[in-house]
Design a protein around this motif. Structure first.
Motif, PDB file in Angstrom:
ATOM      1  N   GLU A  43       0.813  -1.205   0.000  1.00 47.03           N
ATOM      2  CA  GLU A  43       0.000   0.000   0.000  1.00 47.03           C
ATOM      3  C   GLU A  43       0.852   1.264   0.000  1.00 47.03           C
ATOM      4  O   GLU A  43       0.461   2.276  -0.550  1.00 47.03           O
ATOM      5  CB  GLU A  43      -0.930   0.002   1.210  1.00 47.03           C
ATOM      6  N   ASP A  44       2.006   1.246   0.615  1.00 46.44           N
ATOM      7  CA  ASP A  44       2.850   2.428   0.709  1.00 46.44           C
ATOM      8  C   ASP A  44       3.695   2.662  -0.543  1.00 46.44           C
ATOM      9  O   ASP A  44       4.226   3.746  -0.725  1.00 46.44           O
ATOM     10  CB  ASP A  44       3.790   2.313   1.915  1.00 46.44           C
ATOM     11  N   TYR A  45       3.817   1.676  -1.396  1.00 48.47           N
ATOM     12  CA  TYR A  45       4.706   1.781  -2.546  1.00 48.47           C
ATOM     13  C   TYR A  45       4.352   2.945  -3.476  1.00 48.47           C
ATOM     14  O   TYR A  45       5.234   3.731  -3.826  1.00 48.47           O
ATOM     15  CB  TYR A  45       4.734   0.449  -3.300  1.00 48.47           C
ATOM     16  N   PRO A  46       3.084   3.123  -3.904  1.00 48.74           N
ATOM     17  CA  PRO A  46       2.766   4.260  -4.785  1.00 48.74           C
ATOM     18  C   PRO A  46       3.051   5.614  -4.136  1.00 48.74           C
ATOM     19  O   PRO A  46       3.565   6.528  -4.796  1.00 48.74           O
ATOM     20  CB  PRO A  46       1.269   4.096  -5.067  1.00 48.74           C
ATOM     21  N   LEU A  47       2.753   5.747  -2.857  1.00 42.07           N
ATOM     22  CA  LEU A  47       3.012   7.004  -2.161  1.00 42.07           C
ATOM     23  C   LEU A  47       4.512   7.268  -2.066  1.00 42.07           C
ATOM     24  O   LEU A  47       4.964   8.409  -2.222  1.00 42.07           O
ATOM     25  CB  LEU A  47       2.381   6.987  -0.764  1.00 42.07           C
ATOM     26  N   ARG A  53       9.415  11.315  -6.582  1.00 40.88           N
ATOM     27  CA  ARG A  53       9.301  12.182  -7.755  1.00 40.88           C
ATOM     28  C   ARG A  53       9.234  13.651  -7.331  1.00 40.88           C
ATOM     29  O   ARG A  53       9.803  14.515  -7.992  1.00 40.88           O
ATOM     30  CB  ARG A  53       8.055  11.809  -8.559  1.00 40.88           C
ATOM     31  N   PHE A  54       8.528  13.931  -6.235  1.00 40.32           N
ATOM     32  CA  PHE A  54       8.428  15.304  -5.743  1.00 40.32           C
ATOM     33  C   PHE A  54       9.785  15.816  -5.274  1.00 40.32           C
ATOM     34  O   PHE A  54      10.192  16.934  -5.591  1.00 40.32           O
ATOM     35  CB  PHE A  54       7.399  15.383  -4.616  1.00 40.32           C
ATOM     36  N   VAL A  55      10.503  14.995  -4.538  1.00 37.17           N
ATOM     37  CA  VAL A  55      11.817  15.391  -4.023  1.00 37.17           C
ATOM     38  C   VAL A  55      12.800  15.615  -5.175  1.00 37.17           C
ATOM     39  O   VAL A  55      13.614  16.547  -5.140  1.00 37.17           O
ATOM     40  CB  VAL A  55      12.348  14.318  -3.034  1.00 37.17           C
ATOM     41  N   LYS A  56      12.720  14.802  -6.208  1.00 36.86           N
ATOM     42  CA  LYS A  56      13.619  14.957  -7.354  1.00 36.86           C
ATOM     43  C   LYS A  56      13.253  16.159  -8.216  1.00 36.86           C
ATOM     44  O   LYS A  56      14.021  16.549  -9.085  1.00 36.86           O
ATOM     45  CB  LYS A  56      13.583  13.701  -8.232  1.00 36.86           C
ATOM     46  N   GLY A  57      12.072  16.740  -7.993  1.00 36.43           N
ATOM     47  CA  GLY A  57      11.648  17.889  -8.768  1.00 36.43           C
ATOM     48  C   GLY A  57      10.942  17.530 -10.062  1.00 36.43           C
ATOM     49  O   GLY A  57      10.736  18.384 -10.920  1.00 36.43           O
ATOM     50  N   GLU A  58      10.569  16.266 -10.212  1.00 35.04           N
ATOM     51  CA  GLU A  58       9.874  15.833 -11.422  1.00 35.04           C
ATOM     52  C   GLU A  58       8.448  16.352 -11.467  1.00 35.04           C
ATOM     53  O   GLU A  58       7.880  16.504 -12.546  1.00 35.04           O
ATOM     54  CB  GLU A  58       9.886  14.302 -11.515  1.00 35.04           C
ATOM     55  N   GLU A  62       1.676  21.427  -6.539  1.00 34.16           N
ATOM     56  CA  GLU A  62       0.253  21.258  -6.833  1.00 34.16           C
ATOM     57  C   GLU A  62      -0.033  19.841  -7.350  1.00 34.16           C
ATOM     58  O   GLU A  62      -0.979  19.186  -6.912  1.00 34.16           O
ATOM     59  CB  GLU A  62      -0.201  22.292  -7.867  1.00 34.16           C
ATOM     60  N   GLU A  63       0.784  19.362  -8.275  1.00 33.50           N
ATOM     61  CA  GLU A  63       0.596  18.014  -8.820  1.00 33.50           C
ATOM     62  C   GLU A  63       0.782  16.963  -7.726  1.00 33.50           C
ATOM     63  O   GLU A  63       0.045  15.973  -7.661  1.00 33.50           O
ATOM     64  CB  GLU A  63       1.574  17.765  -9.965  1.00 33.50           C
ATOM     65  N   TYR A  64       1.758  17.200  -6.843  1.00 33.06           N
ATOM     66  CA  TYR A  64       1.997  16.272  -5.724  1.00 33.06           C
ATOM     67  C   TYR A  64       0.759  16.174  -4.836  1.00 33.06           C
ATOM     68  O   TYR A  64       0.318  15.091  -4.482  1.00 33.06           O
ATOM     69  CB  TYR A  64       3.210  16.727  -4.916  1.00 33.06           C
ATOM     70  N   ARG A  65       0.206  17.329  -4.487  1.00 34.98           N
ATOM     71  CA  ARG A  65      -0.980  17.341  -3.610  1.00 34.98           C
ATOM     72  C   ARG A  65      -2.174  16.649  -4.274  1.00 34.98           C
ATOM     73  O   ARG A  65      -2.904  15.895  -3.613  1.00 34.98           O
ATOM     74  CB  ARG A  65      -1.353  18.764  -3.233  1.00 34.98           C
ATOM     75  N   GLN A  66      -2.385  16.894  -5.562  1.00 32.72           N
ATOM     76  CA  GLN A  66      -3.503  16.265  -6.266  1.00 32.72           C
ATOM     77  C   GLN A  66      -3.348  14.750  -6.299  1.00 32.72           C
ATOM     78  O   GLN A  66      -4.298  14.006  -6.018  1.00 32.72           O
ATOM     79  CB  GLN A  66      -3.592  16.794  -7.698  1.00 32.72           C
ATOM     80  N   ARG A  68      -1.479  12.861  -4.342  1.00 28.07           N
ATOM     81  CA  ARG A  68      -1.545  12.305  -2.992  1.00 28.07           C
ATOM     82  C   ARG A  68      -2.997  12.179  -2.544  1.00 28.07           C
ATOM     83  O   ARG A  68      -3.385  11.193  -1.911  1.00 28.07           O
ATOM     84  CB  ARG A  68      -0.753  13.178  -2.014  1.00 28.07           C
ATOM     85  N   LYS A  69      -3.814  13.179  -2.882  1.00 30.56           N
ATOM     86  CA  LYS A  69      -5.233  13.129  -2.531  1.00 30.56           C
ATOM     87  C   LYS A  69      -5.904  11.950  -3.237  1.00 30.56           C
ATOM     88  O   LYS A  69      -6.696  11.235  -2.624  1.00 30.56           O
ATOM     89  CB  LYS A  69      -5.907  14.444  -2.932  1.00 30.56           C
ATOM     90  N   LYS A  70      -5.583  11.752  -4.512  1.00 30.98           N
ATOM     91  CA  LYS A  70      -6.166  10.617  -5.250  1.00 30.98           C
ATOM     92  C   LYS A  70      -5.752   9.287  -4.631  1.00 30.98           C
ATOM     93  O   LYS A  70      -6.550   8.366  -4.514  1.00 30.98           O
ATOM     94  CB  LYS A  70      -5.742  10.657  -6.716  1.00 30.98           C
TER      95      LYS A  70
END
Length: 74
Positions: A43-47, A53-58, A62-66, A68-70
């Motif tokens: 369950e934790d793998y996708p998160l 990806r967020f840390v690498k700047g990819e 805003e995209e990270y929050r969307q 993560r919410k999904k």
């Protein structure tokens, strides 16, 4: 067989019975914990990938929050 020998035999059988019960309980606990840990990792793998990806700047904030919410809705 004398009475002492019979008593020793009963004690040995009881001891092995207790050992078998302890092994069965231990194996059950091990399998339950292993199954739960596998489920948590799955369950934790996708998160985890999303965070990487967020840390690498990819992706941006805003995209990270969307995403993560999904993921939390699933």
């Amino acid at each position: 067989m004398t009475m002492t020998t019979a008593m020793w035999a009963m004690c040995v059988m009881k001891f092995f019975g207790v050992v078998v019960i302890i092994i069965i309980i231990g194996a059950t606990i091990y399998l339950v914990i292993r199954t739960l840990m596998k489920k948590i990792r799955t369950e934790d793998y996708p998160l985890r990938i999303l965070k990487e990806r967020f840390v690498k700047g990819e992706i941006d904030d805003e995209e990270y929050r969307q995403k993560r919410k999904k993921l939390s809705e699933i």
